[in-house]
Design a protein around this motif. Sequence first.
Motif, PDB file in Angstrom:
ATOM      1  N   UNK A  24       0.751  -1.243  -0.102  1.00 23.60           N
ATOM      2  CA  UNK A  24      -0.025   0.065   0.102  1.00 23.60           C
ATOM      3  C   UNK A  24       0.789   1.210   0.026  1.00 23.60           C
ATOM      4  N   UNK A  25       0.849   2.151  -1.139  1.00 22.36           N
ATOM      5  CA  UNK A  25       1.317   3.200  -1.127  1.00 22.36           C
ATOM      6  C   UNK A  25       0.790   4.231  -0.667  1.00 22.36           C
ATOM      7  N   UNK A  26       1.364   5.264  -0.046  1.00 19.54           N
ATOM      8  CA  UNK A  26       0.931   6.256   0.796  1.00 19.54           C
ATOM      9  C   UNK A  26      -0.215   5.916   1.995  1.00 19.54           C
ATOM     10  N   UNK A  27       0.356   5.146   2.467  1.00 16.71           N
ATOM     11  CA  UNK A  27      -0.662   4.524   3.548  1.00 16.71           C
ATOM     12  C   UNK A  27      -1.095   5.473   4.754  1.00 16.71           C
ATOM     13  N   UNK A  28       0.106   6.386   5.187  1.00 15.73           N
ATOM     14  CA  UNK A  28      -0.240   7.509   6.214  1.00 15.73           C
ATOM     15  C   UNK A  28      -0.590   6.568   7.512  1.00 15.73           C
ATOM     16  N   UNK A  33      -7.237  -1.015   5.745  1.00 12.96           N
ATOM     17  CA  UNK A  33      -7.156  -2.225   4.600  1.00 12.96           C
ATOM     18  C   UNK A  33      -6.054  -3.046   4.741  1.00 12.96           C
ATOM     19  N   UNK A  34      -4.829  -2.465   5.079  1.00  9.22           N
ATOM     20  CA  UNK A  34      -3.655  -3.125   5.377  1.00  9.22           C
ATOM     21  C   UNK A  34      -3.739  -4.256   6.478  1.00  9.22           C
ATOM     22  N   UNK A  35      -4.312  -3.700   7.589  1.00 11.84           N
ATOM     23  CA  UNK A  35      -4.567  -4.783   8.460  1.00 11.84           C
ATOM     24  C   UNK A  35      -5.643  -5.854   8.422  1.00 11.84           C
ATOM     25  N   UNK A  36      -6.642  -5.793   7.279  1.00 14.68           N
ATOM     26  CA  UNK A  36      -7.642  -6.706   7.018  1.00 14.68           C
ATOM     27  C   UNK A  36      -6.880  -7.514   6.250  1.00 14.68           C
ATOM     28  N   UNK A  81      -3.340   1.911  -3.873  1.00 15.73           N
ATOM     29  CA  UNK A  81      -3.127   3.280  -3.055  1.00 15.73           C
ATOM     30  C   UNK A  81      -4.527   3.651  -2.934  1.00 15.73           C
ATOM     31  N   UNK A  82      -4.895   4.195  -1.704  1.00 17.58           N
ATOM     32  CA  UNK A  82      -6.452   4.590  -1.407  1.00 17.58           C
ATOM     33  C   UNK A  82      -6.582   6.015  -1.102  1.00 17.58           C
ATOM     34  N   UNK A  83      -7.201   6.693  -2.209  1.00 16.92           N
ATOM     35  CA  UNK A  83      -6.929   8.243  -1.823  1.00 16.92           C
ATOM     36  C   UNK A  83      -5.625   8.853  -2.346  1.00 16.92           C
ATOM     37  N   UNK A 104      -3.306  -0.630  -8.581  1.00 16.94           N
ATOM     38  CA  UNK A 104      -4.778  -0.687  -8.246  1.00 16.94           C
ATOM     39  C   UNK A 104      -4.953   0.582  -7.473  1.00 16.94           C
ATOM     40  N   UNK A 105      -5.951   1.590  -7.955  1.00 21.24           N
ATOM     41  CA  UNK A 105      -5.915   2.841  -7.213  1.00 21.24           C
ATOM     42  C   UNK A 105      -7.483   3.248  -6.957  1.00 21.24           C
ATOM     43  N   UNK A 106      -7.758   3.754  -5.749  1.00 29.99           N
ATOM     44  CA  UNK A 106      -9.138   4.058  -5.388  1.00 29.99           C
ATOM     45  C   UNK A 106      -8.790   5.633  -5.173  1.00 29.99           C
ATOM     46  N   UNK A 107      -9.583   6.477  -6.133  1.00 27.49           N
ATOM     47  CA  UNK A 107      -9.120   7.959  -6.103  1.00 27.49           C
ATOM     48  C   UNK A 107      -9.994   8.571  -5.160  1.00 27.49           C
ATOM     49  N   UNK A 108      -9.440   9.838  -4.681  1.00 24.47           N
ATOM     50  CA  UNK A 108      -9.940  10.771  -3.679  1.00 24.47           C
ATOM     51  C   UNK A 108     -11.167  11.353  -4.277  1.00 24.47           C
ATOM     52  N   UNK A 109     -11.073  11.532  -5.749  1.00 25.06           N
ATOM     53  CA  UNK A 109     -12.351  12.368  -5.975  1.00 25.06           C
ATOM     54  C   UNK A 109     -12.378  12.195  -7.579  1.00 25.06           C
ATOM     55  N   UNK A 110     -12.466  13.260  -8.285  1.00 27.85           N
ATOM     56  CA  UNK A 110     -12.463  12.949  -9.659  1.00 27.85           C
ATOM     57  C   UNK A 110     -11.362  13.752 -10.373  1.00 27.85           C
TER      58      UNK A 110
END
Length: 132
Positions: A24-28, A33-36, A81-83, A104-110
């Motif tokens: 996971x890149x940019x996990x902050x 998600x990573x723990x799951x 990456x998530x957002x 695979x990316x889930x984007x923050x918005x549009x």
Amino acid sequence: MGGYKHIERAVARFIAGRYRSVIEAGAGTNLHAASLLFRAGILIRCVDIIYPPPHSFIPYDWDDVLNPQTGLYHGCDCIYAIRPVEEMVQPLVRLAGSVNADLVIYHLGFEGTDRPAPLTGCEVPLHLYVKN
């Protein structure tokens, strides 16, 4: 929607059903998600330009995807990456291509206009940028 962590749960289910070794890149500090994935037996590592939260049991490395330590990514099936901020997307595309991993990316918005169509099989709109 199923609560505050709906997105992270959906992403983790999608990733766990398709990959065995992920980063996971940019996990902050949001390692839901990573723990799951970790609990599902997926080999997981998180990377970010901030240090991990205290007492994290998820493997976590400091790395800047704008100038990545590619050795951290070798052997993974997927980088996700998530957002992520928009500036991370193209460097992640290059990184995933260089280590032969899906991105695979889930984007923050549009933000951005050159993203691929959403993947099928996930309850949230994930986008596959690199397919290896």
